[in-house]
Design an enzyme around this catalytic site. Sequence first.
Site, short mmCIF file in Angstrom:
data_model
loop_
_atom_site.label_atom_id
_atom_site.label_comp_id
_atom_site.label_asym_id
_atom_site.label_seq_id
_atom_site.Cartn_x
_atom_site.Cartn_y
_atom_site.Cartn_z
CB CYS A 1 -0.94 -0.01 1.20
SG CYS A 1 -1.91 -1.52 1.36
CG ASP B 1 -6.58 -2.29 7.67
OD1 ASP B 1 -5.62 -1.94 8.38
OD2 ASP B 1 -7.63 -1.65 7.59
CB CYS C 1 -2.53 1.30 3.98
SG CYS C 1 -1.60 1.79 5.44
CG ASP C 2 -7.74 0.64 4.65
OD1 ASP C 2 -7.32 0.79 3.49
OD2 ASP C 2 -8.48 -0.31 4.98
CE LYS C 3 -8.29 1.32 9.80
NZ LYS C 3 -8.00 0.53 8.62
CB CYS D 1 -7.07 -2.67 -1.23
SG CYS D 1 -6.12 -3.64 -0.05
CD GLU E 1 -10.65 -3.03 7.94
OE1 GLU E 1 -10.68 -1.82 7.70
OE2 GLU E 1 -10.16 -3.87 7.18
CB SER F 1 -12.41 -4.83 4.85
OG SER F 1 -11.91 -4.45 3.60
#
Length: 557
Positions: free
Chosen positions: A52, A84, A125-127, A197, A447, A473
Amino acid sequence: MAFDPRHRSSTLVDGPDRAAARSMLHSVGYSSDDLRKPLVMVAHEWIGTMPCNYSQRALAQRVMAGIREAGGTPMEVNTVSISDGITMGTEGMKASLISRELITDSIELCGVGYSFDAAVVIVGCDKTIPAGAMGLARLNIPGLVLYSGSIAPGQFHGDDVTIQDVFEGVGQHAAGNMSDEELELLENVACPGAGACGAQYTANTMATVMEFIGLSPMGSATSGATDPRKEDIGVAAGRLVMEVLERGQLPRDILTRQALENGIMCAAATGGSTNVVLHLMAIAAEAGVDLNIDDFDTISEQTPLIGDLRPGGQYVALDWDAAGGTPLLAERLLEAGLLHGDVETVTGKTIAEEAEQAVETPGQRVILPLSEPLKETGGLVILKGSLAPEGCVIKVAGHERMQHRGPARIFEREEDSMDAVLAGQINADDVVVIRNEGPKGGPGMREMLGVTAALVGAGLGDSVALLTDGRFSGATRGLMAGHVAPEAMDGGPIALAREGDMISFDIENRRLDLEVSEEELAKRRAEWTPQAPNYEHGVFAKYARLVSGAETGAVTR
């Protein structure tokens, strides 16, 4: 009065009394001339453990080149990140949401510690994405967020695939519908290189939200991580932050209530991740903006679902880029009279002015016309009821059922539910309840993509519902309610549910109910005791003591 571009760094490096500081900075390559210029933090979360953020060190060099061209002195700052996708289904997943706070803290600490005048925060990435915005809001120095980009899709038997397909492949394999060889082939091709992702999961949802709230340049997010255009986007971001500094534009000037509403619309219109609720609530808290969990339902109800994006739709993130990208979506939402067009952005233009650059690829079917929405309302729904009096979040972006009623299957942690799914112990109509996975109870609110994808892969996606005080997710699909609040650790009704209790989902009436009498619940509550904390010391224990409920964004105070 003109804004001083060295409004902070002069206290760090100017004057005879700062000779020692200058001497140490000389030792790592900064000249006297460099230190007379504005000092600009270029923060990122490069780590050698996942795709990521893997391109971020190289992208940072391009951003730094742009800053130098525009008369600034860039300084690189690195912090952590947790994947994640890699940690999913393990104890390590508890670190993910906690990392959002740590990344925010790191940006704040370095921003204050080195007296930076401005900042570019590269996120992936996500966070890391909400953390970048939260850090800028705390520091409130001129700055912007730059997304390092999505991964390209893999190819499996001629079809585009993403990590979601691998997770669902695990369920297909467990159900006997995929061979060992096919699963191995799928895992080897699904992630072909660097990037986050590759569909409208949490990373791409939040990256596009950053553009719609104005902290990222419009059009910068949808180009892929390995797309050659990203290098030019990086240089442009470096030049742009110097313009933002010259203007004296601050993050809290941008992070208004209207801007955050635009972010909610963006997510709702594209079937985005339920994590947007947690993250926008957290950003609002850092910016001092009043935002309520019910606002997501209200705005989503007014916003048509026009993005045909995975996981609920057909297309991946790079398809959206090819179709016209975020300016095209902004143009559509302005046409619908929904978007707050006068919201200012880091480019110095309003979002309405930015939308004028939209160029739609003829024949594209990724972002649909307003006359042909996938659904008349957006994908984010807030349910309340006897099981979730403070609310829970559900994504209705595909063809999910609007009602479900079934017996509770109770699991005290994610691993136990996953074992039951893989062993074929979950039946049609069941409601899988996974508790003690909330912000405090986990801690860290894991998640549940492993479980939800396994249910879909096992052919139960259309007949089983799931609810949890944890979260999902962005790749999750199906009738899945997360962020159930109050969480089990706080004695919420989810803690009192028992095996076989009937649970009902009523999406149209926004209800999630435990069909147990008040008298029986009172009896159970009198007998209930919270589980012992999973961590007694260290970062996990500290987080559990400080974190708020999911209904307010799971922020630490």
